[in-house]
Design a protein around this motif. Structure first.
Motif, PDB file in Angstrom:
ATOM      1  N   TYR A 262       0.896  -1.117   0.413  1.00  0.00           N
ATOM      2  CA  TYR A 262       0.095  -0.175   0.256  1.00  0.00           C
ATOM      3  C   TYR A 262       0.552   1.751  -0.308  1.00  0.00           C
ATOM      4  O   TYR A 262       1.942   1.318   0.891  1.00  0.00           O
ATOM      5  CB  TYR A 262      -1.266  -0.038   0.942  1.00  0.00           C
ATOM      6  N   VAL A 263       0.499   2.169  -0.383  1.00  0.00           N
ATOM      7  CA  VAL A 263       0.579   3.526  -0.722  1.00  0.00           C
ATOM      8  C   VAL A 263      -0.227   4.451   0.554  1.00  0.00           C
ATOM      9  O   VAL A 263      -1.422   4.975  -0.621  1.00  0.00           O
ATOM     10  CB  VAL A 263       1.284   4.167  -1.731  1.00  0.00           C
ATOM     11  N   PHE A 264      -0.332   4.474   1.312  1.00  0.00           N
ATOM     12  CA  PHE A 264      -1.283   5.643   2.240  1.00  0.00           C
ATOM     13  C   PHE A 264      -0.646   6.970   2.143  1.00  0.00           C
ATOM     14  O   PHE A 264      -0.080   7.064   2.855  1.00  0.00           O
ATOM     15  CB  PHE A 264      -1.289   4.685   3.626  1.00  0.00           C
ATOM     16  N   VAL A 265      -2.052   7.748   1.683  1.00  0.00           N
ATOM     17  CA  VAL A 265      -2.087   9.140   1.730  1.00  0.00           C
ATOM     18  C   VAL A 265      -3.017   9.634   2.742  1.00  0.00           C
ATOM     19  O   VAL A 265      -3.954   9.136   2.432  1.00  0.00           O
ATOM     20  CB  VAL A 265      -2.686   9.780   0.046  1.00  0.00           C
ATOM     21  N   SER A 266      -2.068  10.380   3.537  1.00  0.00           N
ATOM     22  CA  SER A 266      -2.988  10.708   4.857  1.00  0.00           C
ATOM     23  C   SER A 266      -2.658  11.907   5.387  1.00  0.00           C
ATOM     24  O   SER A 266      -1.299  12.316   4.991  1.00  0.00           O
ATOM     25  CB  SER A 266      -3.453   9.915   5.950  1.00  0.00           C
ATOM     26  N   HIS A 267      -3.393  12.806   5.592  1.00  0.00           N
ATOM     27  CA  HIS A 267      -2.777  14.006   7.051  1.00  0.00           C
ATOM     28  C   HIS A 267      -3.115  13.383   7.542  1.00  0.00           C
ATOM     29  O   HIS A 267      -2.768  14.393   9.072  1.00  0.00           O
ATOM     30  CB  HIS A 267      -3.797  15.521   6.206  1.00  0.00           C
ATOM     31  N   ASP A 268      -3.885  12.259   8.598  1.00  0.00           N
ATOM     32  CA  ASP A 268      -4.237  11.618   9.953  1.00  0.00           C
ATOM     33  C   ASP A 268      -3.045  11.017  10.295  1.00  0.00           C
ATOM     34  O   ASP A 268      -2.460  10.078   9.483  1.00  0.00           O
ATOM     35  CB  ASP A 268      -5.020  11.976   9.866  1.00  0.00           C
ATOM     36  N   LEU A 269      -2.273  12.203  11.265  1.00  0.00           N
ATOM     37  CA  LEU A 269      -0.934  10.866  11.528  1.00  0.00           C
ATOM     38  C   LEU A 269      -1.377   9.902  12.534  1.00  0.00           C
ATOM     39  O   LEU A 269      -0.940   8.635  12.581  1.00  0.00           O
ATOM     40  CB  LEU A 269      -0.123  12.083  12.715  1.00  0.00           C
ATOM     41  N   ALA A 270      -2.345   9.815  13.100  1.00  0.00           N
ATOM     42  CA  ALA A 270      -3.067   8.500  14.167  1.00  0.00           C
ATOM     43  C   ALA A 270      -3.049   7.210  13.038  1.00  0.00           C
ATOM     44  O   ALA A 270      -3.078   6.397  13.789  1.00  0.00           O
ATOM     45  CB  ALA A 270      -4.241   8.838  15.196  1.00  0.00           C
ATOM     46  N   VAL A 271      -4.308   7.895  11.719  1.00  0.00           N
ATOM     47  CA  VAL A 271      -3.913   6.695  10.459  1.00  0.00           C
ATOM     48  C   VAL A 271      -3.142   5.898  10.580  1.00  0.00           C
ATOM     49  O   VAL A 271      -2.633   4.856  10.074  1.00  0.00           O
ATOM     50  CB  VAL A 271      -5.568   7.435   9.888  1.00  0.00           C
ATOM     51  N   VAL A 272      -1.900   6.669   9.980  1.00  0.00           N
ATOM     52  CA  VAL A 272      -1.208   7.090   8.970  1.00  0.00           C
ATOM     53  C   VAL A 272      -0.253   5.840  10.067  1.00  0.00           C
ATOM     54  O   VAL A 272       0.671   4.422   9.939  1.00  0.00           O
ATOM     55  CB  VAL A 272      -0.489   7.533   8.086  1.00  0.00           C
ATOM     56  N   ALA A 273       0.017   6.246  11.133  1.00  0.00           N
ATOM     57  CA  ALA A 273       0.823   4.860  12.023  1.00  0.00           C
ATOM     58  C   ALA A 273       0.096   3.996  12.758  1.00  0.00           C
ATOM     59  O   ALA A 273       0.943   2.689  12.467  1.00  0.00           O
ATOM     60  CB  ALA A 273       0.991   6.553  14.292  1.00  0.00           C
ATOM     61  N   ASN A 274      -0.894   3.994  12.261  1.00  0.00           N
ATOM     62  CA  ASN A 274      -1.251   2.642  12.107  1.00  0.00           C
ATOM     63  C   ASN A 274      -1.611   1.423  11.431  1.00  0.00           C
ATOM     64  O   ASN A 274      -1.912  -0.069  11.864  1.00  0.00           O
ATOM     65  CB  ASN A 274      -2.773   2.823  12.782  1.00  0.00           C
ATOM     66  N   ILE A 275      -0.980   2.548  10.445  1.00  0.00           N
ATOM     67  CA  ILE A 275      -1.039   1.647   9.461  1.00  0.00           C
ATOM     68  C   ILE A 275       0.412   1.202   8.482  1.00  0.00           C
ATOM     69  O   ILE A 275       0.454   0.082   8.116  1.00  0.00           O
ATOM     70  CB  ILE A 275      -2.338   1.340   7.896  1.00  0.00           C
ATOM     71  N   SER A 276       1.171   2.272   8.393  1.00  0.00           N
ATOM     72  CA  SER A 276       2.599   2.277   7.727  1.00  0.00           C
ATOM     73  C   SER A 276       3.353   1.803   8.897  1.00  0.00           C
ATOM     74  O   SER A 276       3.711   2.227   9.468  1.00  0.00           O
ATOM     75  CB  SER A 276       2.819   3.204   7.931  1.00  0.00           C
ATOM     76  N   HIS A 277       4.442   0.951   7.463  1.00  0.00           N
ATOM     77  CA  HIS A 277       6.047   0.174   8.170  1.00  0.00           C
ATOM     78  C   HIS A 277       6.704   1.537   8.057  1.00  0.00           C
ATOM     79  O   HIS A 277       7.568   1.661   8.913  1.00  0.00           O
ATOM     80  CB  HIS A 277       6.362  -0.342   7.521  1.00  0.00           C
ATOM     81  N   ASP A 278       6.486   2.478   6.675  1.00  0.00           N
ATOM     82  CA  ASP A 278       7.149   3.806   6.676  1.00  0.00           C
ATOM     83  C   ASP A 278       6.767   4.782   6.221  1.00  0.00           C
ATOM     84  O   ASP A 278       5.785   4.757   5.830  1.00  0.00           O
ATOM     85  CB  ASP A 278       8.198   3.332   5.486  1.00  0.00           C
ATOM     86  N   ILE A 279       7.109   5.685   6.294  1.00  0.00           N
ATOM     87  CA  ILE A 279       6.220   7.713   6.345  1.00  0.00           C
ATOM     88  C   ILE A 279       7.423   8.327   5.351  1.00  0.00           C
ATOM     89  O   ILE A 279       8.640   7.771   5.840  1.00  0.00           O
ATOM     90  CB  ILE A 279       5.880   8.096   7.992  1.00  0.00           C
ATOM     91  N   ALA A 280       6.488   9.142   4.216  1.00  0.00           N
ATOM     92  CA  ALA A 280       7.089  10.057   4.248  1.00  0.00           C
ATOM     93  C   ALA A 280       6.625  11.389   4.174  1.00  0.00           C
ATOM     94  O   ALA A 280       5.121  11.611   3.870  1.00  0.00           O
ATOM     95  CB  ALA A 280       7.685   9.994   2.235  1.00  0.00           C
TER      96      ALA A 280
END
Length: 320
Positions: free
Chosen positions: A205-223
């Motif tokens: 997945y490439v998960f695009v969001s402005h919500d850090l809580a959601v991104v932190a819950n699903i992402s292995h890496d962050i840009a």
């Protein structure tokens, strides 16, 4: 599974004569990589270029410069049927489920559409069976296939979008803010569903969001993006727990802490000034006009996105 190097996208903005047109660099020199079965989160405030980048990754927009590889294949060297053959393994879940589904088609027809295009050799019965199986896999049932999108809730519509993206084996799914239009409780259900499907199907997945809580819950890496550029990237734990770039620090501070005592005691950083005009970005570091660490060198030199001071993540800041 996905590697982008130096991706750029420039838009020409026409103005009434005799004014010269303006140029907007929505995405500027973005480099990122996505591993098999992993999730790359892309975060940033509105207007930073997240959606433009996601549309380039899925092939809706052509990059103005840079290269994009899917599973080691350089898309710039492909044309016609060969390009479509590679890009059919890259699917997208759009931000608004209300506008992403054709209101004139039934749910079964919407989900079956990728099979009708890419798996036409299958009989209609086989395609229908795969549609029902995928609907059930995303938490719907066979009866939904005969219904129209307007009769479904927002969460159910987004499940349909996920089913359409994964009804045939996909290697990469671009999720462009897929939960931003949903209630908080429904957001958690959709995120959990995406994680379960990733574990089962080994999809990336490439998960695009402005919500850090959601991104932190699903992402292995962050840009982290700011005005079209990546300012910090690395493992999710490193970026969120020990942010190095001032903009990332401000983003992390802006997230609410679900503990009233902690929330009252902390003093989050507040950015000063307004977002610069995208058609006239600041020289050097684009964040310097809002940064509390800015010095003279920030206006003269653009910081490279590199490892600094032994930090595990890459940071584009002279003083990180």
């Amino acid at each position: 599974m996905l590697h982008a190097a130096g991706l750029c996208r420039r838009f020409r903005i026409s103005r009434p004569w005799p004014a010269a047109p303006l140029w907007l660099d929505a995405v500027d020199d973005v480099t990122l990589s996505l591993g098999r079965g992993k999730t790359l989160g892309i975060v940033g405030e509105s207007g930073c270029g997240k959606s433009t980048l996601s549309r380039m990754l899925v092939g809706i927009l052509a990059p103005s410069a840079g290269t994009l590889h899917v599973d080691g294949v350089n898309l710039a060297q492909l044309r016609g049927d060969r390009w479509r053959e590679v890009m059919r393994d890259v699917q997208m879940v759009f931000q608004s489920p209300y506008t992403a589904l054709n209101p004139r088609l039934k749910i079964g027809e919407i989900v079956r559409e990728p099979l009708d295009i890419h798996e036409a050799h299958l009989s209609k019965k086989e395609r229908g069976e795969r549609v029902i199986a995928m609907l059930e896999r995303v938490g719907l049932h066979a009866g939904h296939a005969a219904r129209y999108p307007y009769s479904l809730s927002g969460g159910q519509q987004q499940r349909v979008g996920i089913a359409r993206a994964l009804v045939r084996p996909a290697r990469v799914v671009i999720c462009d803010e897929p939960v931003s239009a949903l209630d908080v409780s429904v957001q958690a259900q959709v995120v959990n569903l995406l994680r379960e499907l990733q574990d089962d199907l080994r999809v990336s997945y490439v998960f695009v969001s402005h919500d850090l809580a959601v991104v932190a819950n699903i992402s292995h890496d962050i840009a982290v993006m700011y005005m079209g550029r990546v300012v910090e990237s690395g493992a999710a734990r490193d970026v969120l727990q020990t942010p190095r770039h001032p903009y990332t620090q401000a983003l992390v501070d802006s997230a609410n802490v679900p503990d009233p005592r902690v929330e009252r005691s902390r003093t989050p950083r507040v950015l000063a000034g307004d977002l610069p005009r995208p058609t006239d970005p600041p020289s050097g570091c684009r964040f310097r006009t809002r940064c509390w660490m800015a010095q003279d060198i920030c206006s003269k030199s653009t910081p490279a996105l590199i490892h600094r001071s032994g930090a595990p993540q890459r940071v584009a800041c002279h003083f990180a």
